[in-house]
Design a protein around this motif. Structure first.
Motif, PDB file in Angstrom:
ATOM      1  N   GLN A  21      51.920  22.125  34.313  1.00  0.00           N
ATOM      2  CA  GLN A  21      51.251  20.837  34.336  1.00  0.00           C
ATOM      3  C   GLN A  21      51.722  19.833  33.039  1.00  0.00           C
ATOM      4  OE1 GLN A  21      49.501  19.427  37.132  1.00  0.00           O
ATOM      5  NE2 GLN A  21      50.171  21.362  37.846  1.00  0.00           N
ATOM      6  N   GLY A  22      52.256  18.829  33.419  1.00  0.00           N
ATOM      7  CA  GLY A  22      52.629  17.941  32.602  1.00  0.00           C
ATOM      8  C   GLY A  22      51.615  16.797  32.406  1.00  0.00           C
ATOM      9  N   ASN A  23      51.855  16.002  31.342  1.00  0.00           N
ATOM     10  CA  ASN A  23      50.934  14.865  31.018  1.00  0.00           C
ATOM     11  C   ASN A  23      51.714  13.719  30.890  1.00  0.00           C
ATOM     12  OD1 ASN A  23      49.588  12.657  29.185  1.00  0.00           O
ATOM     13  ND2 ASN A  23      48.073  14.172  29.165  1.00  0.00           N
ATOM     14  N   SER A  24      51.710  12.761  31.906  1.00  0.00           N
ATOM     15  CA  SER A  24      52.533  11.515  31.914  1.00  0.00           C
ATOM     16  C   SER A  24      52.525  10.638  30.574  1.00  0.00           C
ATOM     17  CB  SER A  24      52.467  10.907  33.147  1.00  0.00           C
ATOM     18  OG  SER A  24      51.167  10.335  33.194  1.00  0.00           O
ATOM     19  N   ALA A  25      51.391  10.623  30.200  1.00  0.00           N
ATOM     20  CA  ALA A  25      50.870   9.689  29.079  1.00  0.00           C
ATOM     21  C   ALA A  25      51.670  10.477  27.695  1.00  0.00           C
ATOM     22  CB  ALA A  25      49.458   9.329  28.456  1.00  0.00           C
ATOM     23  N   SER A  26      51.685  11.771  27.648  1.00  0.00           N
ATOM     24  CA  SER A  26      52.359  12.497  26.659  1.00  0.00           C
ATOM     25  C   SER A  26      53.904  12.062  26.678  1.00  0.00           C
ATOM     26  CB  SER A  26      51.747  13.641  26.245  1.00  0.00           C
ATOM     27  OG  SER A  26      50.641  13.831  26.015  1.00  0.00           O
ATOM     28  N   GLY A  27      54.411  12.413  27.880  1.00  0.00           N
ATOM     29  CA  GLY A  27      55.740  12.290  28.396  1.00  0.00           C
ATOM     30  C   GLY A  27      56.336  10.718  27.986  1.00  0.00           C
ATOM     31  N   LEU A  79      65.912   8.124  36.608  1.00  0.00           N
ATOM     32  CA  LEU A  79      64.829   9.206  36.705  1.00  0.00           C
ATOM     33  C   LEU A  79      63.568   8.800  37.328  1.00  0.00           C
ATOM     34  CD1 LEU A  79      65.494  10.619  33.094  1.00  0.00           C
ATOM     35  CD2 LEU A  79      66.398  11.307  35.137  1.00  0.00           C
ATOM     36  N   ALA A  80      63.040   7.643  37.645  1.00  0.00           N
ATOM     37  CA  ALA A  80      61.944   7.079  37.849  1.00  0.00           C
ATOM     38  C   ALA A  80      61.844   7.637  39.490  1.00  0.00           C
ATOM     39  CB  ALA A  80      61.864   5.470  37.972  1.00  0.00           C
ATOM     40  N   GLY A  81      60.478   8.142  39.493  1.00  0.00           N
ATOM     41  CA  GLY A  81      60.247   8.720  40.973  1.00  0.00           C
ATOM     42  C   GLY A  81      60.832  10.053  41.329  1.00  0.00           C
ATOM     43  N   GLN A  82      61.577  10.832  40.454  1.00  0.00           N
ATOM     44  CA  GLN A  82      62.450  11.764  40.876  1.00  0.00           C
ATOM     45  C   GLN A  82      61.256  13.037  40.939  1.00  0.00           C
ATOM     46  OE1 GLN A  82      65.233  12.909  41.712  1.00  0.00           O
ATOM     47  NE2 GLN A  82      66.552  10.963  41.219  1.00  0.00           N
ATOM     48  N   ASN A  83      61.523  13.931  41.670  1.00  0.00           N
ATOM     49  CA  ASN A  83      60.689  15.094  41.818  1.00  0.00           C
ATOM     50  C   ASN A  83      60.222  15.688  40.608  1.00  0.00           C
ATOM     51  OD1 ASN A  83      60.276  18.359  42.155  1.00  0.00           O
ATOM     52  ND2 ASN A  83      59.396  17.261  44.108  1.00  0.00           N
ATOM     53  N   LEU A  99      57.562  15.328  30.134  1.00  0.00           N
ATOM     54  CA  LEU A  99      58.773  14.238  30.277  1.00  0.00           C
ATOM     55  C   LEU A  99      58.802  14.269  31.822  1.00  0.00           C
ATOM     56  CD1 LEU A  99      61.071  15.040  27.640  1.00  0.00           C
ATOM     57  CD2 LEU A  99      60.235  12.807  27.853  1.00  0.00           C
ATOM     58  N   ALA A 100      58.991  15.653  32.454  1.00  0.00           N
ATOM     59  CA  ALA A 100      59.136  15.379  34.061  1.00  0.00           C
ATOM     60  C   ALA A 100      57.869  14.709  34.783  1.00  0.00           C
ATOM     61  CB  ALA A 100      58.979  16.901  34.519  1.00  0.00           C
ATOM     62  N   ALA A 101      56.704  14.965  34.161  1.00  0.00           N
ATOM     63  CA  ALA A 101      55.532  14.281  34.738  1.00  0.00           C
ATOM     64  C   ALA A 101      55.748  12.753  34.505  1.00  0.00           C
ATOM     65  CB  ALA A 101      54.262  14.767  33.916  1.00  0.00           C
ATOM     66  N   TYR A 102      56.195  12.288  33.395  1.00  0.00           N
ATOM     67  CA  TYR A 102      56.241  10.753  33.185  1.00  0.00           C
ATOM     68  C   TYR A 102      57.101  10.167  34.189  1.00  0.00           C
ATOM     69  CZ  TYR A 102      57.727   6.548  30.972  1.00  0.00           C
ATOM     70  OH  TYR A 102      58.107   5.133  30.636  1.00  0.00           O
ATOM     71  N   TYR A 103      58.495  10.702  34.291  1.00  0.00           N
ATOM     72  CA  TYR A 103      59.573   9.973  34.975  1.00  0.00           C
ATOM     73  C   TYR A 103      59.088  10.216  36.384  1.00  0.00           C
ATOM     74  CZ  TYR A 103      62.351   9.003  31.265  1.00  0.00           C
ATOM     75  OH  TYR A 103      62.686   8.465  29.956  1.00  0.00           O
ATOM     76  N   ALA A 104      58.396  11.352  36.684  1.00  0.00           N
ATOM     77  CA  ALA A 104      58.070  11.499  38.280  1.00  0.00           C
ATOM     78  C   ALA A 104      56.832  10.217  38.664  1.00  0.00           C
ATOM     79  CB  ALA A 104      57.342  12.568  38.646  1.00  0.00           C
ATOM     80  N   SER A 105      56.239  10.163  37.566  1.00  0.00           N
ATOM     81  CA  SER A 105      55.063   9.099  37.781  1.00  0.00           C
ATOM     82  C   SER A 105      55.520   7.609  37.790  1.00  0.00           C
ATOM     83  CB  SER A 105      54.012   9.174  36.824  1.00  0.00           C
ATOM     84  OG  SER A 105      54.630   8.482  35.755  1.00  0.00           O
ATOM     85  N   LEU A 106      56.915   7.353  37.651  1.00  0.00           N
ATOM     86  CA  LEU A 106      57.441   5.885  37.531  1.00  0.00           C
ATOM     87  C   LEU A 106      57.760   5.610  39.106  1.00  0.00           C
ATOM     88  CD1 LEU A 106      59.420   6.044  34.176  1.00  0.00           C
ATOM     89  CD2 LEU A 106      56.988   5.129  34.803  1.00  0.00           C
ATOM     90  N   THR A 107      57.740   4.247  39.293  1.00  0.00           N
ATOM     91  CA  THR A 107      58.139   3.621  40.641  1.00  0.00           C
ATOM     92  C   THR A 107      59.743   3.738  40.580  1.00  0.00           C
ATOM     93  OG1 THR A 107      56.246   2.394  40.772  1.00  0.00           O
ATOM     94  CG2 THR A 107      57.900   1.698  42.221  1.00  0.00           C
TER      95      THR A 107
END
Length: 105
Positions: free
Chosen positions: A20-26, A51-55, A94-102
């Motif tokens: 589990q990643g933390n998008s705010a930390s990412g 990278l935005a929205g990638q799995n 980092l993965a959580a952050y980029y996955a969370s972006l549109t």
């Protein structure tokens, strides 16, 4: 016997990929990524991927592969240098952050 080994390897990869990643930390860790991949995961040049929205699992696996020198071509050397000091938590964040972006439309 090979099939059992393959299944065990997949289970190990799957459990690692599901960290589990933390998008705010990412987001706070993404400054060096922004130079090529943009502040919001939209690449600044067509030679770099968006990278935005990638799995999330894919991104984490890709970062680990760069870190281990298992990816080649393009900017692999640059990516290996950038990922060399990342912890497992950094990768997950980092993965959580980029996955969370549109993603770019």
């Amino acid at each position: 016997m090979r099939a059992i080994g393959g299944v065990l390897a997949l289970m190990l990869v799957s459990s690692t990929a599901l960290a589990q990643g933390n998008s705010a930390s990412g987001h706070s860790k993404s400054a060096s990524c922004a130079a090529c991949h943009g502040a919001k995961g939209q690449a600044v040049n067509a030679i770099y991927p968006n990278l935005a929205g990638q799995n999330e699992d894919y991104l984490a696996l890709a970062l680990r592969a760069y870190q281990k020198g298992e990816r080649s071509g393009g900017q692999a050397g640059v990516m290996q240098a950038f990922t060399s000091s990342l912890s497992e938590q950094d990768i997950s964040d980092l993965a959580a952050y980029y996955a969370s972006l549109t993603p770019l439309k």
